[in-house]
Design an enzyme around this catalytic site. Structure first.
Site, PDB file in Angstrom:
ATOM      1  N   VAL A  67       0.849  -1.193   0.000  1.00  0.00           N
ATOM      2  CA  VAL A  67       0.000   0.000   0.000  1.00  0.00           C
ATOM      3  C   VAL A  67       0.884   1.242   0.000  1.00  0.00           C
ATOM      4  O   VAL A  67       1.845   1.327   0.781  1.00  0.00           O
ATOM      5  CB  VAL A  67      -0.928   0.018   1.250  1.00  0.00           C
ATOM      6  CG1 VAL A  67      -1.678   1.340   1.351  1.00  0.00           C
ATOM      7  CG2 VAL A  67      -1.920  -1.150   1.196  1.00  0.00           C
ATOM      8  N   ALA A 112       4.592   4.001   2.953  1.00  0.00           N
ATOM      9  CA  ALA A 112       4.108   2.757   2.350  1.00  0.00           C
ATOM     10  C   ALA A 112       4.205   1.645   3.391  1.00  0.00           C
ATOM     11  O   ALA A 112       4.825   1.815   4.452  1.00  0.00           O
ATOM     12  CB  ALA A 112       4.947   2.387   1.133  1.00  0.00           C
ATOM     13  N   LYS A 113       3.598   0.537   3.103  1.00  0.00           N
ATOM     14  CA  LYS A 113       3.780  -0.658   3.918  1.00  0.00           C
ATOM     15  C   LYS A 113       3.415  -1.863   3.081  1.00  0.00           C
ATOM     16  O   LYS A 113       2.586  -1.758   2.160  1.00  0.00           O
ATOM     17  CB  LYS A 113       2.885  -0.621   5.170  1.00  0.00           C
ATOM     18  CG  LYS A 113       3.422  -1.442   6.322  1.00  0.00           C
ATOM     19  CD  LYS A 113       4.574  -0.758   7.013  1.00  0.00           C
ATOM     20  CE  LYS A 113       5.137  -1.559   8.138  1.00  0.00           C
ATOM     21  NZ  LYS A 113       6.132  -0.791   8.897  1.00  0.00           N
ATOM     22  N   GLY A 114       4.018  -3.010   3.416  1.00  0.00           N
ATOM     23  CA  GLY A 114       3.680  -4.246   2.733  1.00  0.00           C
ATOM     24  C   GLY A 114       3.527  -5.364   3.744  1.00  0.00           C
ATOM     25  O   GLY A 114       3.971  -5.241   4.893  1.00  0.00           O
ATOM     26  N   ASP A 153      10.381  -5.323   8.573  1.00  0.00           N
ATOM     27  CA  ASP A 153       9.438  -5.030   9.654  1.00  0.00           C
ATOM     28  C   ASP A 153       9.292  -6.346  10.420  1.00  0.00           C
ATOM     29  O   ASP A 153      10.115  -7.267  10.240  1.00  0.00           O
ATOM     30  CB  ASP A 153       8.108  -4.530   9.074  1.00  0.00           C
ATOM     31  CG  ASP A 153       7.154  -4.020  10.146  1.00  0.00           C
ATOM     32  OD1 ASP A 153       7.447  -2.990  10.766  1.00  0.00           O
ATOM     33  OD2 ASP A 153       6.124  -4.669  10.398  1.00  0.00           O
TER      34      ASP A 153
END
Ligand code: NAD
Length: 423
Positions: A67, A112-114, A153
Site C-alpha cells: 500500500v 508505504a507498507k507491505g 518489519d
C-alpha cells in the site's frame, strides 16, 4: 469532538485508529475538505495472491499487500511484515503512519507498507526465500529506488531484504541496491542501521528527561520487548547512567531494583533464547513491568501494551514509545490527564527510517559513510525533530502525540498545496 470519538473507540481496527489520530490533527489544522479526504485515503493498494511450492512438493497460495499512502513528499518508504495476522487495514494504517513518521523528521519520503499473511517461523529457509522472491516479483509493479523502497518489519530480516534486492536486480539485469534498505552491509547496507531505532529512542528519552528536569543518571528504566529496539535502547540508556530495573520478552521477564546489565542479559538471551531465568533477578511478567515503579518506561514489544486497564497504574513520568502503537487511544487520555509525558512512536522510533534514508542515499551515490558519521547525523535529526515537536506542543498547548501529528500533517498538506492539483 474528534478527541471524544477517539477516546471511546476500540483499538481493534488499526485503520480506524490511524484515521482518528489523523482527524485530530486535521481538525487542529482546519484542513480543507478535499485535502483532508485525499490524505485520509491510501493513494494506491495492491493485493497479490501467489503460489509457493513447499518442500513436500505441495503448492500453497499466499496473500500479500503493498500500500502506498502518499507520494507527495517523495518516493514511498515502509517495511514488509510477515505475520499470520496481517490484514489490508493493518497495512493501510502502517502506511499512513509511515507518511507521518517520515514527515515529522523531515525525510523526503511518503509512506508505504507491505505484508504477507504467513508465519515465517513455520516455513523452511528455502520456502521463505521462494515466498520472498515471488512476493517481490508480484510487487515489482510498485517498487524501485525512485518510487517505493521497502525495508524490514516484524517477521522480516536483512536476509529477506537481500532476497528482495537480488530478485529485483535479476529482473533489471544489473544490481540495484537502493531498491530496499535494512540490507546486510556486504550488499550495500548501512553502518549503524541495526542499532538506529534503539539509538533514536535513547536520544529522545534524553531530550525529554532534560525537559522534565529529570537527571538521566540513576533514573530507573523499564523496557518491554528486549528485541532489536528494546535491547539497544536499554544498552545505550545504561551507558548514560540509567538503572535498567526490568526487561521482558515473549517468554518472560526479569526485575532487579538495583539494576540489570544489558550486555549480560544479551549474553543470557543468546544462550537460552530469552531473558527469563537470568540469575540475580526476580521473574516478572510483561503486564507487571508496565506498572513497575520507575521513571522511564520504554514499551518496545507490541501494539496495545498500555491500555485503559493499566494506564492509571503506570508509575513512570516518561514513556518513550519504541514500538509502533503501544498505547491505546483510551490509555493516551488517562496518561494525558495524569501528566505523564509520552514521546510518540512516529517520533520516538523514527531512528530506523532515518538510517534507512542514509542507506538509500549511500546506495544511490555508491559512497559509504562511517558509523560515526551515521550516528552524528542521526543524533542531529532526532534532536532537531524532538525540539520542533516540543515547540509545536507548547505553541498549540497539546501533548506530544498531537503535536507530532500536527507537524507531520501540515508538512504534507503544505507540500500538496505547493505542488498543486494535477492537471
Ligand atoms: P524484535 O522482534 O527484534 O523484538 C520484539 C521483542 O518483543 C522480542 O524480544 C519479543 O520476544 C518481544 N515480545 C513479543 N511479544 C511479547 C510479549 N507479549 N511480551 C513481552 N515481550 C514480547 O522486533 P523489533 O524490531 O525490536 O520491533 C519491536 C517494535 O518496534 C515493533 O512494534 C516494531 O514495529 C517497532 N519498530 C521497530 C523498528 C526497527 O527498526 N526494528 C523501527 C520502528 C519501529
Amino acid at each position: 469532538m474528534v478527541r471524544e470519538a477517539a477516546a471511546t473507540s476500540s483499538r481493534t481496527d488499526p485503520w480506524e485508529v490511524a484515521l482518528q489520530q489523523f482527524g485530530v490533527a486535521a481538525e487542529l489544522l482546519s484542513l480543507k475538505r478535499g485535502i483532508r479526504e485525499l490524505l485520509s485515503l491510501p493513494k494506491r493498494e495492491l493485493t497479490v495472491n501467489f503460489p509457493v511450492q513447499l518442500e513436500d512438493g505441495s503448492v500453497r497460495v499466499f496473500t500479500g499487500y503493498r500500500v502506498h499512502h502518499s507520494t507527495i513528499l517523495g518516493p514511498t518508504k515502509g517495511g514488509i511484515r510477515y505475520h499470520p495476522a496481517v490484514t489490508l487495514n493493518e497495512v493501510r494504517a502502517l502506511a499512513m503512519l509511515m507518511t507521518w513518521k517520515c514527515a515529522v523528521v523531515g525525510l523526503p519520503y511518503g509512506g508505504a507498507k507491505g505484508g504477507v499473511i504467513c508465519n515465517p517461523k513455520e516455513l523452511a529457509a528455502g520456502e521463505l526465500e521462494h515466498l520472498t522472491r515471488r512476493y517481490a516479483t508480484e510487487i515489482s509493479l510498485l517498487i524501485s529506488p525512485e518510487s517505493d523502497i521497502p525495508a524490514p518489519d516484524v517477521g522480516t530480516t536483512p536476509q529477506v531484504m537481500a532476497w528482495v534486492m537480488d530478485t529485483y536486480s535479476m529482473h533489471r539485469g544489473f544490481s540495484v541496491p537502493a531498491v530496499v534498505t535494512g540490507k546486510p552491509i556486504s550488499i550495500g547496507g548501512s553502518q549503524g542501521r541495526i542499532e538506529a531505532t534503539g539509538r533514536g529512542v535513547m536520544i529522545v528519552a534524553r531530550e525529554a528527561a532534560r525537559h522534565l528536569g529529570m537527571p538521566l543518571h540513576g533514573a530507573r528504566v523499564a523496557v518491554t520487548g528486549f528485541g532489536n529496539v528494546g535491547s539497544v535502547a536499554a544498552t545505550l540508556l545504561h551507558e548514560h547512567g540509567c538503572r535498567i530495573v526490568a526487561v521482558t520478552d515473549s517468554r518472560g521477564g526479569v526485575f532487579n531494583d538495583k539494576g540489570l546489565d544489558p550486555a549480560e542479559l544479551l549474553r543470557h538471551k543468546a544462550q537460552t533464547g530469552s531473558v527469563a531465568g537470568y540469575r540475580g533477578a526476580d521473574a516478572v511478567t510483561n503486564e507487571e513491568v508496565v506498572e513497575l515503579p520507575c521513571e522511564i518506561l520504554v514499551p518496545s514489544a507490541l501494539e496495545g501494551e498500555i491500555t485503559r486497564q493499566n494506564a492509571a497504574r503506570v508509575k513512570a513520568r516518561l514513556i518513550v514509545e519504541g514500538a509502533n502503537g503501544p498505547t491505546t487511544l483510551e490509555a493516551d487520555e488517562i496518561l494525558r490527564e495524569r501528566k505523564v509525558l509520552i514521546v510518540p512512536d512516529i517520533l520516538a522510533n523514527a531512528g530506523g527510517v532515518i538510517v534507512s534514508y542514509f542507506e538509500w542515499v549511500q546506495d544511490l551515490q555508491s559512497f559509504f559513510w562511517t558509523e560515526e558519521e551515521i550516528n552524528d547525523r542521526l543524533e542531529r535529526i532526532m534532536v532537531r525533530s524532538f525540539r520542533e515537536v516540543w515547540a509545536v506542543g507548547q505553541e498549540r498547548k497539546v501533548e506530544m502525540r498531537t503535536a507530532a501529528l500536527v507537524k507531520a500533517v501540515s508538512r504534507v498538506a503544505d507540500a500538496l498545496m505547493t505542488r498543486g492539483i494535477y492537471p
